[in-house]
Design an enzyme around this catalytic site. Structure first.
Site, PDB file in Angstrom:
ATOM      1  CB  THR A   1      -0.795   0.026   1.269  1.00 56.80           C
ATOM      2  OG1 THR A   1      -1.428   1.220   1.357  1.00 56.80           O
ATOM      3  CG2 THR A   1      -0.139  -0.423   2.609  1.00 56.80           C
ATOM      4  CG  ASP A   2      -1.087   4.984  -1.085  1.00 58.62           C
ATOM      5  OD1 ASP A   2      -1.686   4.214  -0.295  1.00 58.62           O
ATOM      6  OD2 ASP A   2      -1.652   5.789  -1.663  1.00 58.62           O
ATOM      7  CD  GLU A   3      -3.126   3.648   4.485  1.00 56.28           C
ATOM      8  OE1 GLU A   3      -2.759   3.605   5.847  1.00 56.28           O
ATOM      9  OE2 GLU A   3      -4.562   3.927   4.240  1.00 56.28           O
TER      10      GLU A   3
ATOM     11  CE1 TYR B   1      -3.457  -2.440   5.824  1.00 59.36           C
ATOM     12  CE2 TYR B   1      -3.053  -0.094   5.425  1.00 59.36           C
ATOM     13  CZ  TYR B   1      -3.389  -1.487   4.922  1.00 59.36           C
ATOM     14  OH  TYR B   1      -3.407  -1.666   3.802  1.00 59.36           O
TER      15      TYR B   1
ATOM     16  CE  LYS C   1      -0.234  -4.507   3.151  1.00 56.26           C
ATOM     17  NZ  LYS C   1      -0.828  -5.569   2.574  1.00 56.26           N
TER      18      LYS C   1
END
Ligand code: NAD
Ligand code: DAU
Length: 352
Positions: free
Chosen positions: A141-143, A166, A170
């Protein structure tokens, strides 16, 4: 001829991906979906493929080492696409631990099984030789890059700086994937995608939650000032991007995936209200998410220039189709929002 393991294939993106692969990739002769069927997993998402002879569903946990090793032995996979995860930021703020076990240990369990099964000289612990044509793809994810200010975009070289449990989990998983490539030579790719939208998304995420509440004329909870920005991508464009990376991605490379659709949350909420003919008075500002990332934006130059991928959906078409899908599938919505969802909603939004 590909023999593919997809994890988390009963979730939002995984189920769209399985439909996409079985519709478009005749060279995939076997697709095994390993999914634990948590609150986010739903076999109703896969009705259209369940009678396809190439498709097998396995109810199980990616953290179960014996099961994962046995599946490699039984089905002889050459491709792994790992979606299975705890995926909701708000849940990770309330209950972080399961994010670490599922997202990090689950990833490492799969990496170990792939390494053991694909190694050409298993007896030689220093050998970096793997069967030709095998690949492990980590859906990230870009997060993991953290938050942006008003300007700038995430590139693949942006340092990892996750802000929520979260995104930290990741990022931890991504680093394990990187380590298995650097240390053992495992052929991997990591894809980092922006916010997805489309059919079969569970109504804990912004777009389906707002559609669901608006239809019921319930308050629409907007966190803080609602001016946080996300970069939206239709889920089918995410599926085509993953397929492109599987086919053409350089071994060990990371690819960002995004559709150049930056929108403020309030803009999305207003668009949904307009499409549904509902009043803006439903908008209710509530307490902000702790550590709320202000802005995400993906620079997709690498995947577009090097691999020739581009998104097919405009945001207007994607949103119109998505809203129509939720209108045309009231039973799906009814099934996923009865029971445990009501408890979740009360816990998350009750005193906000
Ligand atoms: P989701 O929450 O809808 O689905 C997750 C799936 O994983 C469910 O089917 C669930 O049952 C399964 N699962 C959970 N724990 C498991 C376990 N221990 N063993 C086996 N299966 C398990 O998630 P999603 O939105 O479809 O996201 C899929 C992946 O894409 C995730 O890795 C997520 O981090 C990533 N991602 C999502 C987005 C997005 O906007 N939704 C964007 C970028 C990346
Ligand atoms: O960027 C990719 C990520 O996008 C994925 O890795 C995650 O799995 C996925 O959940 C998503 O994370 P976000 O936190 O960006 O998505 P969410 O839909 O939860 O929230 C989108 C924005 O809307 C965010 O700024 C928070 C806000 N929001 C969300 C909800 C659920 C609200 O204002 N009200 C809400 O009720």
């Amino acid at each position: 001829m590909k023999r593919m393991l997809v994890t988390g294939g009963a979730g939002f993106i995984g189920s769209n991906f399985i439909q996409y692969i079985l519709d478009n990739q005749q060279d995939v002769v076997l697709l095994v979906n390993l999914d634990l069927l948590t609150y986010a997993g739903n076999l109703e998402n896969l009705k259209t493929v369940e009678s396809d002879p190439r498709y097998v569903f396995v109810h199980g946990d990616v953290r179960d080492r014996d099961l994962v090793r046995d599946l490699f032995g039984r089905y002889d996979f050459d491709t792994v696409v790992h979606f299975a995860a705890e995926s909701h930021v708000d849940r990770s703020i309330v209950e972080p631990e399961i994010f670490l076990t599922t997202n990090i240990i689950g990833t490492q369990t799969l990496l170990d099984a792939a390494k053991a099964h694909w190694k050409i000289h298993p007896e030689d612990k220093y050998s970096r030789a793997f069967r030709p044509g095998v690949k492990y793809l980590q859906v990230s994810t870009d997060e993991v890059y953290g938050a942006l200010g008003r300007t700038g975009m995430f590139t693949e070289d942006t340092p990892l700086s996750p802000n929520s449990p979260y995104s930290a989990s990741k990022a931890g998983a991504d680093l394990m994937v990187r380590a298995y490539h650097e240390t053992y030579g495992l052929p991997v790719n990591i894809t980092r995608c922006s916010n997805n939208y489309g059919p079969y998304q569970f109504p804990e995420k912004l777009i389906p939650l707002i559609i669901h509440n608006a239809l019921k004329e319930k308050p629409l909870p907007v966190y803080g000032d609602g001016m946080q920005i996300r970069d939206w991508l239709h889920v089918k464009d995410h599926c085509s991007a993953i397929t492109t990376v599987l086919e053409k991605g350089g071994v060990g490379e990371v690819y960002n995936i995004g559709g150049n659709n930056e929108r403020a949350n309030l803009e999305i909420v207003r668009l949904i209200l307009k499409e549904l003919g509902k009043p803006e008075s439903l908008i209710t500002h509530v307490k902000d998410r702790p550590g709320h990332d202000r802005r995400y934006a993906i620079d997709n130059t690498k995947i577009t220039a090097e691999l020739g991928w581009k998104p097919a959906y405009t945001f207007g078409r994607g949103m119109a189709e998505t809203i129509r899908w939720y209108l045309e599938n009231p039973e799906w919505v009814e099934h996923v929002t009865s029971g445990a969802y009501q408890t979740y909603y009360q816990k998350m939004y009750g005193n906000r």
